[in-house]
Write an enzyme that holds these catalytic residues in place. Sequence first.
Site, PDB file in Angstrom:
ATOM      1  N   HIS A 178       9.284  -3.318   3.511  1.00  0.00           N
ATOM      2  CA  HIS A 178       8.166  -4.552   3.504  1.00  0.00           C
ATOM      3  C   HIS A 178       8.675  -5.505   4.603  1.00  0.00           C
ATOM      4  CE1 HIS A 178       4.773  -7.266   3.413  1.00  0.00           C
ATOM      5  NE2 HIS A 178       4.052  -6.129   2.977  1.00  0.00           N
ATOM      6  N   ASP A 229       2.041   0.629  -1.811  1.00  0.00           N
ATOM      7  CA  ASP A 229       1.352   1.696  -1.577  1.00  0.00           C
ATOM      8  C   ASP A 229       2.179   2.988  -2.109  1.00  0.00           C
ATOM      9  OD1 ASP A 229      -0.814   1.013   0.068  1.00  0.00           O
ATOM     10  OD2 ASP A 229       0.717   0.569   2.033  1.00  0.00           O
TER      11      ASP A 229
HETATM   12  N1  CMC Z   1      12.513   4.245   4.866  1.00  0.00           N
HETATM   13  C1  CMC Z   1      13.780   4.324   5.407  1.00  0.00           C
HETATM   14  N2  CMC Z   1      14.331   3.065   6.072  1.00  0.00           N
HETATM   15  C2  CMC Z   1      13.575   2.143   6.229  1.00  0.00           C
HETATM   16  C3  CMC Z   1      12.219   2.091   5.678  1.00  0.00           C
HETATM   17  C4  CMC Z   1      11.831   3.340   4.957  1.00  0.00           C
HETATM   18  N3  CMC Z   1      10.542   3.048   4.465  1.00  0.00           N
HETATM   19  N4  CMC Z   1      11.790   0.989   5.831  1.00  0.00           N
HETATM   20  C5  CMC Z   1      12.521   0.293   6.559  1.00  0.00           C
HETATM   21  N5  CMC Z   1      13.821   1.208   6.612  1.00  0.00           N
HETATM   22  C6  CMC Z   1      15.202   0.622   7.328  1.00  0.00           C
HETATM   23  C7  CMC Z   1      14.883   0.833   9.161  1.00  0.00           C
HETATM   24  O1  CMC Z   1      15.118   2.051   9.386  1.00  0.00           O
HETATM   25  C8  CMC Z   1      15.892  -0.486   9.387  1.00  0.00           C
HETATM   26  O2  CMC Z   1      17.346   0.153   9.186  1.00  0.00           O
HETATM   27  P1  CMC Z   1      18.367  -0.101  10.404  1.00  0.00           P
HETATM   28  O3  CMC Z   1      18.801  -1.591  10.192  1.00  0.00           O
HETATM   29  O4  CMC Z   1      19.388   0.836  10.111  1.00  0.00           O
HETATM   30  O5  CMC Z   1      17.739   0.394  11.791  1.00  0.00           O
HETATM   31  C9  CMC Z   1      15.894  -1.432   8.350  1.00  0.00           C
HETATM   32  O6  CMC Z   1      15.368  -0.678   7.136  1.00  0.00           O
HETATM   33  C10 CMC Z   1      14.826  -2.486   8.635  1.00  0.00           C
HETATM   34  O7  CMC Z   1      13.703  -1.906   8.911  1.00  0.00           O
HETATM   35  P2  CMC Z   1      12.627  -2.376   9.970  1.00  0.00           P
HETATM   36  O8  CMC Z   1      11.651  -0.988  10.318  1.00  0.00           O
HETATM   37  O9  CMC Z   1      13.051  -3.075  11.190  1.00  0.00           O
HETATM   38  O10 CMC Z   1      11.393  -3.212   9.011  1.00  0.00           O
HETATM   39  P3  CMC Z   1      10.018  -3.922   9.561  1.00  0.00           P
HETATM   40  O11 CMC Z   1       9.857  -5.151   8.662  1.00  0.00           O
HETATM   41  O12 CMC Z   1      10.084  -3.983  10.949  1.00  0.00           O
HETATM   42  O13 CMC Z   1       9.096  -2.672   8.905  1.00  0.00           O
HETATM   43  C11 CMC Z   1       7.782  -1.336   7.387  1.00  0.00           C
HETATM   44  C12 CMC Z   1       8.433  -2.753   7.858  1.00  0.00           C
HETATM   45  C13 CMC Z   1       6.911  -1.610   6.306  1.00  0.00           C
HETATM   46  C14 CMC Z   1       6.969  -1.051   8.477  1.00  0.00           C
HETATM   47  C15 CMC Z   1       8.744  -0.344   6.886  1.00  0.00           C
HETATM   48  O14 CMC Z   1       9.658  -0.920   6.008  1.00  0.00           O
HETATM   49  C16 CMC Z   1       8.250   1.146   6.814  1.00  0.00           C
HETATM   50  O15 CMC Z   1       8.081   1.845   7.833  1.00  0.00           O
HETATM   51  N6  CMC Z   1       8.079   1.376   5.574  1.00  0.00           N
HETATM   52  C17 CMC Z   1       7.360   2.694   5.349  1.00  0.00           C
HETATM   53  C18 CMC Z   1       5.785   2.560   5.688  1.00  0.00           C
HETATM   54  C19 CMC Z   1       4.949   1.711   4.548  1.00  0.00           C
HETATM   55  O16 CMC Z   1       5.274   2.178   3.367  1.00  0.00           O
HETATM   56  N7  CMC Z   1       4.226   0.893   4.878  1.00  0.00           N
HETATM   57  C20 CMC Z   1       3.574   0.062   3.902  1.00  0.00           C
HETATM   58  C21 CMC Z   1       3.745  -1.206   4.080  1.00  0.00           C
HETATM   59  S1  CMC Z   1       2.984  -2.224   2.502  1.00  0.00           S
HETATM   60  C22 CMC Z   1       1.338  -2.209   2.709  1.00  0.00           C
HETATM   61  C23 CMC Z   1       0.700  -2.722   3.767  1.00  0.00           C
HETATM   62  O17 CMC Z   1       0.880  -4.061   3.901  1.00  0.00           O
HETATM   63  O18 CMC Z   1       0.424  -2.083   4.844  1.00  0.00           O
END
Ligand code: CMC
Length: 390
Positions: A272, A329
Site C-alpha cells: 500500500h 483487498d
Molecule cells: N507484490 C510484490 N512486490 C510489491 C508489491 C506486491 N504486491 N507491492 C509493492 N511491491 C514492491 C515493488 O516492486 C517495489 O519493489 P522495488 O523497491 O524492488 O522496486 C516496492 O515494493 C515498493 O513498491 P511500489 O510499487 O513503489 O509501491 P507503491 O506505493 O507505488 O504501490 C501498490 C502501492 C498498492 C500499487 C502496490 O503495493 C501494488 O501494486 N500492490 C498490489 C495491488 C493491490 O493490492 N492494490 C490494492 C491497494 S489497497 C486497496 C485500494 O485502496 O485500492
Amino acid sequence: KQTGYTALDYGFVNTAATRSDITYIDGESGILRYRGYPIDQLAENASFLEVAWLLIYGDLPTEDELADFDERIRRHTLLHEDLKRFFSALPSGAHPMAVLSSATSALSTFYEGKTDPDNPEHVETNIIRLLAKLPVIAAYAHKTSIGQAFLYPDNSLGYVENFLRLNFGVMSEPYEIDPVMARALERLLILHEDHEQNASTSTVRLVGSTGADQFASVSAGIHALSGPLHGGANEAVLQMLGQIRESGESVQRFVERVKNKEDGVKLMGFGHRVYKNYDPRAKIVKQSADEVLDQLGVNDPLLDLAKELEEIALNDEYFQSRNLYPNVDFYTGVIYKAMGFPTRVFTVLFAIGRLPGWLAQWREQNLDNKSKIGRPQQLYTGEPERRYPA
Ligand code: CMC
C-alpha cells in the site's frame, strides 16, 4: 528551459493537493479514522448510512437526521425505465465495472438542469440520488452479466438488505434476507467508505475541480477504481488464488516468482502506498473471514491458501524490507465469493462502499473557496524547437 516547474513527483508520493477534514490515516501505525472515529468502532457498531452521513456532514447524525436521510434515499431508488434499456444495449458479458461507470454517467442525462455544482439544493439532492441509485445500477450490472431479469427495489428494506435482494432475488420467488450475510456485507462496505486521497478519490476531486457535476465525477472515480492496482485488486486476488490452486504450483514457488519479478507477477492484495504496517481494514476483514464463512456454512480452500500465502510473505525478507502487508483487498474476495457474488462483481462492491467518501470529498472541495482547478505541472523531456521542412 523549464517555466513554472517546481518538483517532479511521480505518483504524487510527496505532494498534498488539498487539505481535508474527512479521513485521517497514520500509515506507520496502521491507524484509520473517519472524522476522528476509529474504523474498528464504526465497523462494529454503526450502519452504512450513518457512516455516510458522518463522512459527508462531519458529525454522527441524530436519530431524526438518520431516519430522514434513510427515508429520502429509499424514495429515490427507482431508475427511469429509459435507463433500464441502457443495460440491454451492452453485451451480456460486459464487465460490471464498465457497465457501472457508463450507467452512472448516463444517469446524469435524466437530470439536465438539476446538476449545478453551485446550487446547494442540486448538490444535496444528487447526493441522495447517487446513494439511492448506484446500488440498483450495480445490482443490474450484476444481473446483466449473468443474464437474469431485474427486480424493482423494495423500499421496505434497509439499504444493504435491498441491495442483497436486488443481486440475488429472482422474480418468481420471495427472497429471504440472511441477517448474518447482510451485517457482514454492511461491515465490509463501511470499511471501504473513505480512504482520503487515493487514486479514485483524487480523480473525483480532479474532475470536480473543473466544475463538472457529481455524476461525471463519480463516474470517473469508478473508472479509476477499476484498475488492478486499486479497487480491481479484490478481483485480481481471487484470480491469483484460483490460478495457484489450479496450476498446482506451490505457494513457496509462487512467492519466489513474485520476488524475482518474473513476468511482472505481483502478490495481489499486498502493499500500500500509505500503510507501512498492517492495513487496519485488512485486520478486521481477516478476523471476520473465518467467522463469516463459518456462519454461512461455506468451506473454501482458497481461504486456507490465502492464509498460507500471507504467512509465507510476512516471514520473508523481501516483503519485510519493503513493509509489504496485506491490504483491504486480500481477504474481501473470499468473503464476497462465499456470499455468492461472482468474481467480476467484487470491484463493483468496492465502488458501492466508496461512494459516500467520493461524495463527501467532492462536496468538501466544492465548499472550499481555496480550491482551484487541478492542473499538475510536467517536466518536458521532448525535442527542442525544430523547423518544419519548407
Ligand atoms: N507484490 C510484490 N512486490 C510489491 C508489491 C506486491 N504486491 N507491492 C509493492 N511491491 C514492491 C515493488 O516492486 C517495489 O519493489 P522495488 O523497491 O524492488 O522496486 C516496492 O515494493 C515498493 O513498491 P511500489 O510499487 O513503489 O509501491 P507503491 O506505493 O507505488 O504501490 C501498490 C502501492 C498498492 C500499487 C502496490 O503495493 C501494488 O501494486 N500492490 C498490489 C495491488 C493491490 O493490492 N492494490 C490494492 C491497494 S489497497 C486497496 C485500494 O485502496 O485500492
